[in-house]
Scaffold this active site. Sequence first.
Site, short mmCIF file in Angstrom:
data_model
loop_
_atom_site.label_atom_id
_atom_site.label_comp_id
_atom_site.label_asym_id
_atom_site.label_seq_id
_atom_site.Cartn_x
_atom_site.Cartn_y
_atom_site.Cartn_z
N GLU A 17 0.80 -1.16 0.03
CA GLU A 17 -0.03 0.13 -0.14
C GLU A 17 0.97 1.31 0.05
O GLU A 17 1.90 1.48 0.76
CB GLU A 17 -0.97 0.04 1.28
N GLN A 215 6.43 5.85 14.81
CA GLN A 215 5.58 5.44 14.30
C GLN A 215 4.39 4.71 15.13
O GLN A 215 3.11 4.67 14.92
CB GLN A 215 5.83 4.41 13.06
P1 FAD Z 1 -17.93 1.44 7.45
O1 FAD Z 1 -17.80 -0.06 6.79
O2 FAD Z 1 -19.10 2.15 7.19
O3 FAD Z 1 -17.92 0.83 9.00
C1 FAD Z 1 -17.90 2.05 9.75
C2 FAD Z 1 -18.47 1.79 11.21
O4 FAD Z 1 -19.84 1.81 11.00
C3 FAD Z 1 -18.20 0.42 11.86
O5 FAD Z 1 -18.03 0.76 13.32
C4 FAD Z 1 -19.41 -0.65 11.45
O6 FAD Z 1 -19.52 -1.34 12.33
C5 FAD Z 1 -20.59 0.66 11.53
N1 FAD Z 1 -21.54 0.20 10.56
C6 FAD Z 1 -21.15 -0.19 9.36
N2 FAD Z 1 -22.57 -0.29 8.45
C7 FAD Z 1 -23.66 -0.04 9.48
C8 FAD Z 1 -24.85 0.25 9.39
N3 FAD Z 1 -25.75 -0.24 8.48
N4 FAD Z 1 -25.31 0.70 10.56
C9 FAD Z 1 -25.03 0.76 11.70
N5 FAD Z 1 -23.54 0.85 11.89
C10 FAD Z 1 -22.81 0.49 10.63
N6 FAD Z 1 -9.48 6.11 5.32
C11 FAD Z 1 -9.21 7.07 4.20
O7 FAD Z 1 -9.70 8.11 4.41
N7 FAD Z 1 -8.38 6.69 3.12
C12 FAD Z 1 -8.26 5.47 2.96
O8 FAD Z 1 -7.67 5.00 1.77
C13 FAD Z 1 -8.34 4.41 3.87
N8 FAD Z 1 -7.99 3.26 3.45
C14 FAD Z 1 -8.09 2.05 4.58
C15 FAD Z 1 -7.72 0.78 4.34
C16 FAD Z 1 -8.07 -0.10 5.16
C17 FAD Z 1 -7.75 -1.69 4.75
C18 FAD Z 1 -8.74 0.14 6.41
C19 FAD Z 1 -9.00 -0.97 7.18
C20 FAD Z 1 -9.10 1.40 6.60
C21 FAD Z 1 -8.86 2.43 5.79
N9 FAD Z 1 -9.44 3.76 5.81
C22 FAD Z 1 -9.09 4.77 5.15
C23 FAD Z 1 -9.93 4.13 7.04
C24 FAD Z 1 -11.45 3.90 7.06
O9 FAD Z 1 -12.01 4.93 6.33
C25 FAD Z 1 -12.03 4.29 8.64
O10 FAD Z 1 -11.68 3.10 9.42
C26 FAD Z 1 -13.49 4.41 8.74
O11 FAD Z 1 -13.63 4.83 10.10
C27 FAD Z 1 -14.52 3.32 8.33
O12 FAD Z 1 -14.21 3.13 7.24
P2 FAD Z 1 -15.29 1.47 6.78
O13 FAD Z 1 -15.21 1.59 5.12
O14 FAD Z 1 -14.85 0.47 7.48
O15 FAD Z 1 -16.63 1.96 7.16
#
Ligand code: FAD
Length: 296
Positions: A17, A215
């Site tokens: 990444e 870090q």
């Molecule tokens: P979601 O899947 O929406 O989950 C977020 C929260 O909401 C979780 O607690 C989940 O349980 C809850 N939730 C999900 N669906 C529902 C629902 N229907 N009702 C109620 N609660 C729900 N951030 C960046 O800004 N840029 C990046 O490039 C980036 N890359 C990442 C790559 C990886 C592998 C990871 C693990 C994280 C990355 N992040 C990045 C961080 C990420 O954006 C954050 O962790 C963010 O807070 C959650 O994103 P998500 O897509 O997991 O959200």
Amino acid sequence: MKIIDIINQEQMSLSFEVFPPKKETSFASVRTATEEIAALKPAFMSVTYGAGGGTSEYTLAVAKNIKEKYNVPMLAHLTCVSSDKETVKRRIVELKEAGITNIMALRGDLTPELEKGDRSKWDYVHAVELVRQLKQDLADFCIGAACYPEVHPESACQRDDIKYLKEKVDAGVDFLTTQMVFDNNLFFNFLYKLREAGITVPVLPGIMPITNANQVERAIKLSGAFMPQRFRAMVDKFGSDPSAMRQAGIAYATDQIIDLYANGITNVHVYSMNKPDVAKGIWDNLSAILGKNFLE
Ligand code: FAD
């Protein structure tokens, strides 16, 4: 090439990444670093999307450059929470036109301003809505999504987190990548729970090589990840000596990856943080292992 097809080859592989520059003036140095990582010919590379979408065009530019020059399959991250449907659609079309066929569909972190906002007015509240849009508008992307072995910080409990993860996967996710883990047992326990919950897509463990004592604090703050005692001992012992810490951090990440491969995981994603020397250090340590299928 679609990442799910690479994963399905079931060969031991590494992906890296990288992140885009925050401003135009640092584009050249990011390009050099990411090209050096691409020259290793990893299984694929992912390019993050700046928090809040501020550097979105750079994600595309970095991904496009690597794909064109090195023919490494690219995974472009895309966040939705601070965006509207039209802007996201435009980004999707741009990626498609650039020949990028893999998207990491993310919600993005909630900034303090967003936290205060009225969620009923947002186009996206969770990543599942972006996954649904990707499936509806442009069904031919391979879609990755994030998951959290140590529970997403906003979740009340792991059961809820996994319940919503299943909803996200069922909407059309092809594979998952985990938040960084420093203890493989946490990953394996999590994987077991996902399978028990009926989530069957491949799950790539995310490994963050910590090669610099500074870090550590940031990594914990970002991920909330548990630091095992032997990891803490390594940082305590070598943290004040940059070259020793770098060597120890590469060795720790390599050891984690070997343990994952030895226990049946074939694809590991490394948060290489635009550090070609770190990516190469891990790559060289695994040179006799990568690309092989020891089941044959
Ligand atoms: P979601 O899947 O929406 O989950 C977020 C929260 O909401 C979780 O607690 C989940 O349980 C809850 N939730 C999900 N669906 C529902 C629902 N229907 N009702 C109620 N609660 C729900 N951030 C960046 O800004 N840029 C990046 O490039 C980036 N890359 C990442 C790559 C990886 C592998 C990871 C693990 C994280 C990355 N992040 C990045 C961080 C990420 O954006 C954050 O962790 C963010 O807070 C959650 O994103 P998500 O897509 O997991 O959200």
